[in-house]
Design a protein around this motif. Structure first.
Motif, PDB file in Angstrom:
ATOM      1  N   GLN A  27       0.865  -1.176   0.000  1.00  0.00           N
ATOM      2  CA  GLN A  27       0.000   0.000   0.000  1.00  0.00           C
ATOM      3  C   GLN A  27       0.902   1.227   0.000  1.00  0.00           C
ATOM      4  O   GLN A  27       1.952   1.226   0.640  1.00  0.00           O
ATOM      5  CB  GLN A  27      -0.880  -0.017   1.245  1.00  0.00           C
ATOM      6  CG  GLN A  27      -1.857   1.127   1.308  1.00  0.00           C
ATOM      7  CD  GLN A  27      -2.856   0.898   2.409  1.00  0.00           C
ATOM      8  OE1 GLN A  27      -3.771   0.110   2.256  1.00  0.00           O
ATOM      9  NE2 GLN A  27      -2.680   1.581   3.515  1.00  0.00           N
ATOM     10  N   TYR A  28       0.477   2.262  -0.707  1.00  0.00           N
ATOM     11  CA  TYR A  28       1.280   3.472  -0.833  1.00  0.00           C
ATOM     12  C   TYR A  28       0.569   4.642  -0.171  1.00  0.00           C
ATOM     13  O   TYR A  28      -0.633   4.813  -0.323  1.00  0.00           O
ATOM     14  CB  TYR A  28       1.531   3.784  -2.311  1.00  0.00           C
ATOM     15  CG  TYR A  28       2.348   2.712  -2.984  1.00  0.00           C
ATOM     16  CD1 TYR A  28       3.725   2.855  -3.119  1.00  0.00           C
ATOM     17  CD2 TYR A  28       1.759   1.544  -3.445  1.00  0.00           C
ATOM     18  CE1 TYR A  28       4.484   1.861  -3.720  1.00  0.00           C
ATOM     19  CE2 TYR A  28       2.503   0.546  -4.038  1.00  0.00           C
ATOM     20  CZ  TYR A  28       3.868   0.710  -4.180  1.00  0.00           C
ATOM     21  OH  TYR A  28       4.618  -0.273  -4.764  1.00  0.00           O
ATOM     22  N   ARG A  29       1.352   5.430   0.580  1.00  0.00           N
ATOM     23  CA  ARG A  29       0.835   6.648   1.213  1.00  0.00           C
ATOM     24  C   ARG A  29       1.579   7.834   0.621  1.00  0.00           C
ATOM     25  O   ARG A  29       2.800   7.796   0.472  1.00  0.00           O
ATOM     26  CB  ARG A  29       1.038   6.611   2.732  1.00  0.00           C
ATOM     27  CG  ARG A  29       0.104   5.655   3.428  1.00  0.00           C
ATOM     28  CD  ARG A  29       0.186   5.733   4.949  1.00  0.00           C
ATOM     29  NE  ARG A  29       1.523   5.464   5.440  1.00  0.00           N
ATOM     30  CZ  ARG A  29       2.242   6.299   6.200  1.00  0.00           C
ATOM     31  NH1 ARG A  29       1.767   7.462   6.568  1.00  0.00           N
ATOM     32  NH2 ARG A  29       3.446   5.957   6.613  1.00  0.00           N
ATOM     33  N   TYR A  30       0.822   8.886   0.331  1.00  0.00           N
ATOM     34  CA  TYR A  30       1.402  10.073  -0.290  1.00  0.00           C
ATOM     35  C   TYR A  30       1.141  11.318   0.534  1.00  0.00           C
ATOM     36  O   TYR A  30       0.024  11.531   1.006  1.00  0.00           O
ATOM     37  CB  TYR A  30       0.797  10.285  -1.692  1.00  0.00           C
ATOM     38  CG  TYR A  30       1.127   9.176  -2.639  1.00  0.00           C
ATOM     39  CD1 TYR A  30       2.344   9.146  -3.311  1.00  0.00           C
ATOM     40  CD2 TYR A  30       0.234   8.137  -2.855  1.00  0.00           C
ATOM     41  CE1 TYR A  30       2.657   8.110  -4.177  1.00  0.00           C
ATOM     42  CE2 TYR A  30       0.537   7.099  -3.718  1.00  0.00           C
ATOM     43  CZ  TYR A  30       1.749   7.095  -4.378  1.00  0.00           C
ATOM     44  OH  TYR A  30       2.056   6.064  -5.229  1.00  0.00           O
ATOM     45  N   THR A  31       2.186  12.122   0.676  1.00  0.00           N
ATOM     46  CA  THR A  31       2.065  13.437   1.319  1.00  0.00           C
ATOM     47  C   THR A  31       2.913  14.434   0.530  1.00  0.00           C
ATOM     48  O   THR A  31       3.926  14.062  -0.078  1.00  0.00           O
ATOM     49  CB  THR A  31       2.551  13.419   2.781  1.00  0.00           C
ATOM     50  OG1 THR A  31       3.881  12.867   2.823  1.00  0.00           O
ATOM     51  CG2 THR A  31       1.626  12.609   3.673  1.00  0.00           C
TER      52      THR A  31
END
Length: 169
Positions: free
Chosen positions: A79-83
């Motif tokens: 899973q990828y998290r972006y900020t």
């Protein structure tokens, strides 16, 4: 060229964090369909509308260090998290992106599950068909998701709410 990147960065700035590539794809597609000027082209794919252009823009933003990507192992998948990074925030302050009500719309969508956004985006993808035809497509193409008539009805209600919110401009 970077104007389209800046529009996308505005979404990350509004949400703070977006978890999941699928969710991001659906959020941008839905925003585009309800009136926001995103230029990415979408085709129907395994999980509904998908844009290779959007995937490449996100990759470019990561390479330019405007966007931070965290890859996490979740069970049998990643899973990828972006900020947005500080550099991205600085760039965005100088970019001229005017999309009133985008923040409200995308933060609302970010609170939804990727599964629900997949349904909503699929309903929008087939918006030239009747509700009955759309339901038939969903039951055929999305059989494994086991969407119900009630969920499809909720998707239509949600779309109307988003359109009403975006029309306040």
């Amino acid at each position: 060229m970077l104007k389209e990147h800046a529009k996308l960065m505005g979404v990350f700035a509004a949400c703070g964090e977006i978890t999941g590539r699928k969710k991001l794809q659906k959020m941008i597609y839905i925003a585009k369909k309800i009136a926001f000027p995103f230029q990415e082209k979408f085709e129907f794919h395994f999980y509904g509308p998908y844009s290779e252009e959007l995937t490449l823009r996100v990759e470019e933003l990561c390479n330019m260090e405007f966007l931070h990507e965290v890859r996490e192992k979740k069970g049998g998948y990643y899973q990828y998290r972006y900020t947005l990074t500080e550099e991205g925030e600085t760039f965005l302050r100088h970019a001229e992106v005017d999309m009133p009500y985008l923040k409200e719309i995308v933060t609302e969508m970010n609170d939804q599950s990727a599964r629900f956004l997949e349904l909503v985006s699929t309903v929008l993808y087939f918006d030239t068909l009747t509700r009955g035809e759309v339901a038939e497509k969903i039951f055929t193409l999305k059989r494994k998701q086991r969407y119900t008539e009630e969920e499809i009805k909720e998707a239509y209600t949600y779309i109307e709410q988003l359109k009403a919110e975006s029309a306040r401009t």
